[in-house]
Enzyme design. Structure first.
Site, PDB file in Angstrom:
ATOM      1  N   SER A  87       6.839  14.971 -12.246  1.00 16.80           N
ATOM      2  CA  SER A  87       7.177  13.704 -12.900  1.00 16.80           C
ATOM      3  C   SER A  87       6.512  12.537 -12.172  1.00 16.80           C
ATOM      4  O   SER A  87       5.285  12.464 -12.119  1.00 16.80           O
ATOM      5  CB  SER A  87       8.703  13.573 -12.989  1.00 16.80           C
ATOM      6  OG  SER A  87       9.069  12.639 -13.978  1.00 16.80           O
ATOM      7  N   HIS A 239      12.889  19.532 -18.245  1.00 15.25           N
ATOM      8  CA  HIS A 239      11.981  18.688 -17.476  1.00 15.25           C
ATOM      9  C   HIS A 239      11.787  19.181 -16.042  1.00 15.25           C
ATOM     10  O   HIS A 239      10.898  18.709 -15.354  1.00 15.25           O
ATOM     11  CB  HIS A 239      12.529  17.249 -17.467  1.00 15.25           C
ATOM     12  CG  HIS A 239      11.658  16.255 -16.768  1.00 15.25           C
ATOM     13  ND1 HIS A 239      10.302  16.153 -17.008  1.00 15.25           N
ATOM     14  CD2 HIS A 239      11.956  15.316 -15.817  1.00 15.25           C
ATOM     15  CE1 HIS A 239       9.812  15.178 -16.252  1.00 15.25           C
ATOM     16  NE2 HIS A 239      10.782  14.664 -15.516  1.00 15.25           N
TER      17      HIS A 239
END
Length: 256
Positions: A87, A239
């Site tokens: 991320s 994620h």
């Protein structure tokens, strides 16, 4: 430049690998996966500036974080390493690889793409953290309850609360530099790369199949910056594929 804290997860004497966490995370997010990777690499998980045990700084941008990592590598005597970033850490890793390709043996980017984002959920999470009255807080569990109005997901409420620690005198304090991060959120959402940025080395993108952060429509864009990128989708992952599907993630990274 900020002198970064790191956690050595083992594998001394093997090829070096650096792990970079996401927004509001820390090296702790990599403990289990990092120890698995240490069977093949000397794994070191870094706390990026304003996170974990690393120092706080008023500036929060990708160029500064890249300088921090390069400075840390210099201090460790590392001329080159495999870089793994999730991320926000993935955006940092992409920029470092493009601007300092001689320092990157291999690049692994976890569930993020080189594009602009609009993280509406993050805005609610930051609002919940900023609104939290630390003076009256009794426990992390109470913080999780207070987050409910802004943060629907229980797992995320627990994750946010991991950034709380006991302060001197018995109260609570934020581990992260919350004011700097909240102010920098719009910048953190933006693409860290310029149009001309490119890394020609071995590259792996690991994407969560249930995540919306890196989608099939992003694959062509990824390859404009990383022409040798291999893109692997872990179908039953969100994620955080390095946590959701640790064994499959490790297999992919070791095989790069």
């Amino acid at each position: 430049m900020v002198k970064l804290h790191h956690t050595d997860l083992g594998g001394a004497g093997k090829p070096p690998m650096l792990l970079l966490h996401g927004l509001l995370g820390s090296s702790r997010n990599w403990l289990s996966t990092g120890r698995d990777l240490a069977k093949e690499f000397h794994v070191m998980a870094l706390d990026l500036r304003n996170h974990g045990k690393s120092p706080h700084a008023p500036e929060m941008n990708y160029e500064g974080m890249v300088d921090d990592v390069i400075g840390w590598m210099d201090a460790q005597g590392l001329s080159k390493a495999t870089l793994v970033g999730h991320s926000m850490g993935g955006k940092t890793a992409m920029l470092l690889a493009c601007r300092h390709p001689e320092r990157v043996e291999r690049l692994v980017v976890v569930d993020i793409a080189p594009k602009n984002y609009s993280w509406a959920a993050h805005r609610g999470e930051f609002a919940a953290m900023v609104e939290l009255d630390l003076a009256s807080l009794q426990s992390r569990q109470e913080a999780e309850m207070r987050f409910e109005a802004r943060v629907e997901n229980l797992g995320m409420r627990k994750f946010l609360a991991t950034n709380l620690e006991r302060a001197e005198g018995g109260g609570w304090r934020w581990i992260v530099n919350l004011p700097a991060l909240a102010e920098a959120l719009p910048l953190m959402e933006k693409n860290s790369l310029n149009t001309e940025d490119r890394f020609d080395g071995p590259t792996l993108f690991v994407v969560g199949g249930r995540s919306r952060y890196a989608e099939p429509s992003d694959h062509a864009l990824i390859r404009t910056h990383f022409p040798h990128a291999r893109i692997e989708v872990i179908a039953d992952s969100g994620h955080n594929p390095h946590m959701d599907k640790r064994e499959e993630f490790v297999r992919l990274v070791v095989g790069i």
